[in-house]
Write a protein that holds these residues in place. Structure first.
Motif, PDB file in Angstrom:
ATOM      1  N   THR A 156       0.832  -1.197   0.000  1.00  0.00           N
ATOM      2  CA  THR A 156       0.000   0.000   0.000  1.00  0.00           C
ATOM      3  C   THR A 156       0.871   1.252   0.000  1.00  0.00           C
ATOM      4  N   GLN A 157       0.370   2.289  -0.672  1.00  0.00           N
ATOM      5  CA  GLN A 157       1.060   3.582  -0.727  1.00  0.00           C
ATOM      6  C   GLN A 157       0.039   4.700  -0.605  1.00  0.00           C
ATOM      7  N   ILE A 158       0.392   5.719   0.171  1.00  0.00           N
ATOM      8  CA  ILE A 158      -0.373   6.967   0.204  1.00  0.00           C
ATOM      9  C   ILE A 158       0.589   8.086  -0.166  1.00  0.00           C
ATOM     10  N   ASP A 159       0.242   8.833  -1.199  1.00  0.00           N
ATOM     11  CA  ASP A 159       1.064   9.938  -1.667  1.00  0.00           C
ATOM     12  C   ASP A 159       0.343  11.239  -1.338  1.00  0.00           C
ATOM     13  N   ILE A 160       0.942  12.020  -0.451  1.00  0.00           N
ATOM     14  CA  ILE A 160       0.330  13.260   0.019  1.00  0.00           C
ATOM     15  C   ILE A 160       0.794  14.421  -0.872  1.00  0.00           C
ATOM     16  N   GLY A 161      -0.134  15.273  -1.273  1.00  0.00           N
ATOM     17  CA  GLY A 161       0.212  16.378  -2.152  1.00  0.00           C
ATOM     18  C   GLY A 161       0.727  15.875  -3.481  1.00  0.00           C
ATOM     19  N   GLY A 162       0.087  14.822  -3.971  1.00  0.00           N
ATOM     20  CA  GLY A 162       0.628  14.045  -5.079  1.00  0.00           C
ATOM     21  C   GLY A 162       0.419  14.613  -6.459  1.00  0.00           C
ATOM     22  N   GLY A 163      -0.236  15.767  -6.602  1.00  0.00           N
ATOM     23  CA  GLY A 163      -0.411  16.347  -7.926  1.00  0.00           C
ATOM     24  C   GLY A 163      -1.115  15.403  -8.874  1.00  0.00           C
ATOM     25  N   THR A 164      -0.490  15.141 -10.013  1.00  0.00           N
ATOM     26  CA  THR A 164      -1.073  14.249 -11.019  1.00  0.00           C
ATOM     27  C   THR A 164      -0.577  12.811 -10.887  1.00  0.00           C
ATOM     28  N   GLY A 165       0.109  12.503  -9.774  1.00  0.00           N
ATOM     29  CA  GLY A 165       0.385  11.108  -9.457  1.00  0.00           C
ATOM     30  C   GLY A 165       1.733  10.560  -9.856  1.00  0.00           C
ATOM     31  N   ALA A 166       2.736  11.409 -10.077  1.00  0.00           N
ATOM     32  CA  ALA A 166       4.045  10.920 -10.512  1.00  0.00           C
ATOM     33  C   ALA A 166       4.634   9.895  -9.548  1.00  0.00           C
ATOM     34  N   ALA A 167       4.486  10.114  -8.240  1.00  0.00           N
ATOM     35  CA  ALA A 167       5.092   9.211  -7.260  1.00  0.00           C
ATOM     36  C   ALA A 167       4.435   7.837  -7.250  1.00  0.00           C
ATOM     37  N   VAL A 168       3.149   7.770  -7.590  1.00  0.00           N
ATOM     38  CA  VAL A 168       2.466   6.480  -7.677  1.00  0.00           C
ATOM     39  C   VAL A 168       3.006   5.678  -8.858  1.00  0.00           C
ATOM     40  N   TRP A 169       3.154   6.340 -10.001  1.00  0.00           N
ATOM     41  CA  TRP A 169       3.737   5.673 -11.165  1.00  0.00           C
ATOM     42  C   TRP A 169       5.154   5.186 -10.853  1.00  0.00           C
ATOM     43  N   ALA A 170       5.952   6.012 -10.171  1.00  0.00           N
ATOM     44  CA  ALA A 170       7.326   5.634  -9.843  1.00  0.00           C
ATOM     45  C   ALA A 170       7.369   4.452  -8.890  1.00  0.00           C
ATOM     46  N   ALA A 171       6.521   4.479  -7.862  1.00  0.00           N
ATOM     47  CA  ALA A 171       6.508   3.385  -6.894  1.00  0.00           C
ATOM     48  C   ALA A 171       6.122   2.062  -7.549  1.00  0.00           C
ATOM     49  N   ALA A 172       5.127   2.096  -8.425  1.00  0.00           N
ATOM     50  CA  ALA A 172       4.694   0.873  -9.101  1.00  0.00           C
ATOM     51  C   ALA A 172       5.779   0.326 -10.014  1.00  0.00           C
ATOM     52  N   GLN A 216      -4.800  18.761  -3.214  1.00  0.00           N
ATOM     53  CA  GLN A 216      -5.774  19.823  -2.935  1.00  0.00           C
ATOM     54  C   GLN A 216      -6.400  20.423  -4.181  1.00  0.00           C
ATOM     55  N   VAL A 217      -5.778  20.260  -5.355  1.00  0.00           N
ATOM     56  CA  VAL A 217      -6.272  20.898  -6.574  1.00  0.00           C
ATOM     57  C   VAL A 217      -7.140  19.902  -7.343  1.00  0.00           C
ATOM     58  N   ASP A 218      -8.407  20.217  -7.481  1.00  0.00           N
ATOM     59  CA  ASP A 218      -9.343  19.303  -8.147  1.00  0.00           C
ATOM     60  C   ASP A 218      -8.908  18.961  -9.573  1.00  0.00           C
ATOM     61  N   GLY A 219      -8.421  19.947 -10.306  1.00  0.00           N
ATOM     62  CA  GLY A 219      -8.011  19.699 -11.680  1.00  0.00           C
ATOM     63  C   GLY A 219      -6.852  18.732 -11.781  1.00  0.00           C
ATOM     64  N   ALA A 220      -5.918  18.802 -10.824  1.00  0.00           N
ATOM     65  CA  ALA A 220      -4.805  17.864 -10.816  1.00  0.00           C
ATOM     66  C   ALA A 220      -5.297  16.451 -10.532  1.00  0.00           C
ATOM     67  N   LEU A 221      -6.253  16.331  -9.624  1.00  0.00           N
ATOM     68  CA  LEU A 221      -6.843  15.017  -9.344  1.00  0.00           C
ATOM     69  C   LEU A 221      -7.517  14.448 -10.598  1.00  0.00           C
ATOM     70  N   ALA A 222      -8.246  15.301 -11.311  1.00  0.00           N
ATOM     71  CA  ALA A 222      -8.962  14.843 -12.501  1.00  0.00           C
ATOM     72  C   ALA A 222      -7.991  14.376 -13.574  1.00  0.00           C
ATOM     73  N   LEU A 223      -6.920  15.145 -13.807  1.00  0.00           N
ATOM     74  CA  LEU A 223      -5.956  14.744 -14.827  1.00  0.00           C
ATOM     75  C   LEU A 223      -5.182  13.514 -14.378  1.00  0.00           C
ATOM     76  N   GLY A 224      -4.796  13.464 -13.111  1.00  0.00           N
ATOM     77  CA  GLY A 224      -4.092  12.290 -12.614  1.00  0.00           C
ATOM     78  C   GLY A 224      -4.910  11.028 -12.784  1.00  0.00           C
ATOM     79  N   ARG A 225      -6.211  11.125 -12.474  1.00  0.00           N
ATOM     80  CA  ARG A 225      -7.109   9.978 -12.641  1.00  0.00           C
ATOM     81  C   ARG A 225      -7.197   9.574 -14.121  1.00  0.00           C
TER      82      ARG A 225
END
Length: 328
Positions: free
Chosen positions: A85-101, A115-124
């Motif tokens: 499991t990983q939790i990335d805080i302040g993760g923007g568009t998710g670069a750290a999740v891609w790196a961890a995987a 915190q930025v809705d648009g970053a969450l939408a693009l990351g998703r």
């Protein structure tokens, strides 16, 4: 070279292709000015789709390269660590999740808090195309670094390029909050004297919590680098795609992302943790190599490895800045 995964590169290029490159370049210039001035790249500057896309094109490849490099060193120092499991805080568009995987195929469940809705939408949107089930199934949640809330609980808790956005007086508390229920915590900051100072202070907090440094340090003792005299940082080289180069007004086909980091675990330091780390580009001379090292006994500047040392010399010739090194 720190290559983006093909699925991420393709998705990111496709997203950037939705907008005129001239407008992306303008948005990137605005963002880069904010970064040079030390300001946070957060709302309201990320207020439109094109701002979010420009942010991803400007920062996501570099962030991925730095975080993947830090994770790679941690994985080498602690080969038994296999986070689920990983939790990335302040993760923007998710670069750290891609790196961890990419570094730990054991990952099963990832969460990005931003915190930025648009970053969450693009990351998703980018993650929806991922080959990795962990990335593709990432949970995206709106939130802040908030030490008054429940501490993030995961095998791996990450915070990259965010400490500098927090008020200085609250950083220690934020680090304690991040580490409270984390198996391993990873913090990455820009490779500047100020970025290193934040990592050094965070490392002291983690030491006070009896956390054991996995990387980059070869020891859990006080950092031997005196503030103001030098700083510990590393670099990850990443290639630029055509669109990446154009929107950043770059002439080279690559860039070097400099970063400082610390990865610390609640578990005892692994037996394979290296006894030294190379702190600068090795100086390769005819018949000998000079290494600048941080060792279990402190700083060791100007260590010479001669051709007469055979395999050790050949290893030094192949060594790079940031690599682990054995002193024995």
């Amino acid at each position: 070279m720190a290559l983006l995964p093909d699925d991420l590169r393709s998705s990111l290029d496709g997203e950037l292709g939705r907008f005129p490159e001239s407008r992306l370049a303008q948005a990137v210039d605005k963002l880069s000015t904010r970064y040079r001035q030390g300001e946070a790249a957060t709302s309201p500057i990320l207020s439109s789709e094109i701002d979010i896309a420009a942010y991803a094109g400007y920062r996501m490849p570099a962030t991925y390269a730095a975080v993947a490099a830090a994770f790679g060193e941690a994985a080498a120092a602690a080969p038994g660590f296999a986070p689920r499991t990983q939790i990335d805080i302040g993760g923007g568009t998710g670069a750290a999740v891609w790196a961890a995987a990419q570094v730990w195929p054991s990952l099963e469940k990832c969460t990005v808090i931003e915190q930025v809705d648009g970053a969450l939408a693009l990351g998703r949107k980018l993650a929806s195309t991922a080959v990795s089930p962990a990335v593709r199934g990432t949970t995206w949640r709106r939130g802040l670094v908030d030490p008054t809330s429940a501490a993030p609980e995961a095998d791996l808790v990450t915070l990259s390029y965010v400490l500098g956005e927090l008020p200085e007086r609250g950083r220690d508390e934020a680090v304690r909050w991040l580490a409270a229920k984390a198996g391993t915590v990873a913090l990455i900051e820009p490779g500047t004297p100020a970025g290193f100072a934040r990592i050094r202070a965070a490392r002291d907090v983690l030491r006070g919590l009896d956390r054991h440094v996995v990387a980059p340090c070869p020891h859990d003792d006080e950092c031997p680098i005196r503030p103001g005299e030098d700083w510990c940082h590393f670099a990850a080289r990443l290639p630029r795609s055509g669109v990446h180069r154009r929107i950043k007004a770059g002439t080279l086909g690559f860039e070097d992302e400099k970063f400082s980091y610390v990865v610390a675990s609640a578990e005892p330091a692994p037996a394979v943790r290296p006894s030294a780390r190379i702190l600068r580009h090795p100086r390769k001379n005819k018949g000998w190599v000079q290494l600048e090292l941080c060792t279990v006994d402190g700083l060791a500047p100007g260590v010479a490895v001669s051709k007469r040392q055979g395999p050790r010399y050949r290893a030094a010739r192949d060594a790079e800045w940031g690599d682990a090194w054995r002193t024995e």
